[in-house]
Design a protein around this motif. Structure first.
Motif, short mmCIF file in Angstrom:
data_model
loop_
_atom_site.label_atom_id
_atom_site.label_comp_id
_atom_site.label_asym_id
_atom_site.label_seq_id
_atom_site.Cartn_x
_atom_site.Cartn_y
_atom_site.Cartn_z
N ALA A 118 0.85 -1.19 0.00
CA ALA A 118 0.00 0.00 0.00
C ALA A 118 0.88 1.24 0.00
O ALA A 118 1.67 1.46 0.93
N ASP A 119 0.79 2.02 -1.07
CA ASP A 119 1.55 3.26 -1.20
C ASP A 119 3.04 2.98 -0.99
O ASP A 119 3.61 2.12 -1.66
N ARG A 120 3.69 3.66 -0.05
CA ARG A 120 5.14 3.50 0.13
C ARG A 120 5.50 2.10 0.58
O ARG A 120 6.66 1.69 0.44
N ILE A 160 -0.96 -0.73 -4.48
CA ILE A 160 -2.18 0.07 -4.54
C ILE A 160 -2.01 1.34 -3.72
O ILE A 160 -1.34 1.33 -2.68
N GLY A 161 -2.61 2.44 -4.17
CA GLY A 161 -2.56 3.69 -3.41
C GLY A 161 -2.49 4.89 -4.32
O GLY A 161 -2.56 4.78 -5.55
N ASP A 162 -2.34 6.07 -3.71
CA ASP A 162 -2.14 7.28 -4.51
C ASP A 162 -0.65 7.61 -4.67
O ASP A 162 -0.29 8.44 -5.48
N PHE A 163 0.19 6.96 -3.88
CA PHE A 163 1.65 7.05 -3.98
C PHE A 163 2.16 8.48 -3.82
O PHE A 163 3.20 8.85 -4.36
N ASP A 164 1.42 9.27 -3.01
CA ASP A 164 1.85 10.65 -2.79
C ASP A 164 2.97 10.76 -1.76
O ASP A 164 3.54 11.83 -1.56
N VAL A 178 -3.56 2.76 -9.13
CA VAL A 178 -3.22 4.11 -8.69
C VAL A 178 -4.50 4.93 -8.55
O VAL A 178 -5.31 5.00 -9.49
N TYR A 179 -4.69 5.52 -7.37
CA TYR A 179 -5.84 6.37 -7.11
C TYR A 179 -5.44 7.84 -7.16
O TYR A 179 -4.30 8.20 -6.82
N ASP A 180 -6.37 8.68 -7.56
CA ASP A 180 -6.16 10.12 -7.49
C ASP A 180 -6.14 10.54 -6.03
O ASP A 180 -7.06 10.20 -5.27
N PRO A 181 -5.12 11.26 -5.55
CA PRO A 181 -5.03 11.62 -4.13
C PRO A 181 -6.13 12.56 -3.66
O PRO A 181 -6.40 12.63 -2.46
#
Length: 215
Positions: free
Chosen positions: A31-33, A49-53, A74-77
């Motif tokens: 999840a993300d990082r 999975i995640g927005d990876f912000d 990838v989700y929009d943050p």
């Protein structure tokens, strides 16, 4: 055969020792990082999975994740409704997993930590075993009976996640309880210890967090 256990690596406090717990037939989700953590330590997640912000160099590191992960979502943050950890949790649930362990669910963001602990309630309602684990805590939830194994955490604390938990019975603990009640805001259940390699917690009403911990 579909994997029966999912390991979710989120973006909180992670340690390479967690990687030793991966089994060949596990579903591994970053999840993300958490996805970058896995890849940097030689593990290819089946799902990232995640927005990876939270990536430091988003373009380069996201491309690295894209190349190594089995699937990337990838989700929009701004537009997303779920945290990255909840999105990973939902993805695991959709795959009809029997057990979920979440690493990196706790960190400096207390709001995210609380939200992740509440995922244990969702899992319980769907009869899926779920726990949160880091170097200092192993957190699970019960509404009936749980056998607590000695996992190297010296303390076992019991905290109600409903207004009260009734009919609590402890066996195999240094401080046993019989037909006890714990209420929110009271600290009676803090810092108990196992008296042997395992103990049993049973309750009659409510939801009880079982937190094995060390300093």
């Amino acid at each position: 055969m579909a994997a029966k256990r999912a390991l979710i690596f989120s973006g909180g406090q992670l340690h390479p020792d967690f990687l030793k717990e991966i089994r060949e037939d596990d579903l591994v989700i970053g999840a993300d990082r958490g996805a970058l953590f896995l890849i940097q330590h030689g593990v290819q997640p089946q799902l990232a999975i995640g927005d990876f912000d939270s990536l430091n160099d988003q373009e380069t590191e996201l491309e690295q994740i894209r190349q190594q992960a089995g699937e990337l979502v990838v989700y929009d943050p701004i537009e997303k409704d779920l945290t990255d950890t909840e999105a990973a949790f939902e993805a695991a649930m959709e795959r009809h997993i029997d057990e979920i362990v979440i690493f990196g669910a706790l960190g400096t963001r207390f709001d995210h930590s609380i939200a992740n602990v509440q995922l244990l309630i969702r899992a319980l309602h769907h009869q899926v075993s779920c726990a949160i684990k880091d170097m200092h805590n192993y957190i699970s939830l019960t509404s009936t009976t749980s056998v607590i194994q000695n996992q190297g955490y010296p303390y076992v604390s019991l905290l109600p996640i409903t207004s009260e938990v009734t009919g609590i019975h402890l066996t195999g603990f240094q401080y046993p309880l019989e037909n006890a009640t714990l209420r929110m805001g009271h600290s009676l259940g803090i810092s108990n210890k196992l008296a042997a390699e395992q103990g049993t917690v049973s309750i009659e009403g409510g939801l009880l967090l079982i937190i094995q911990s060390r300093d």
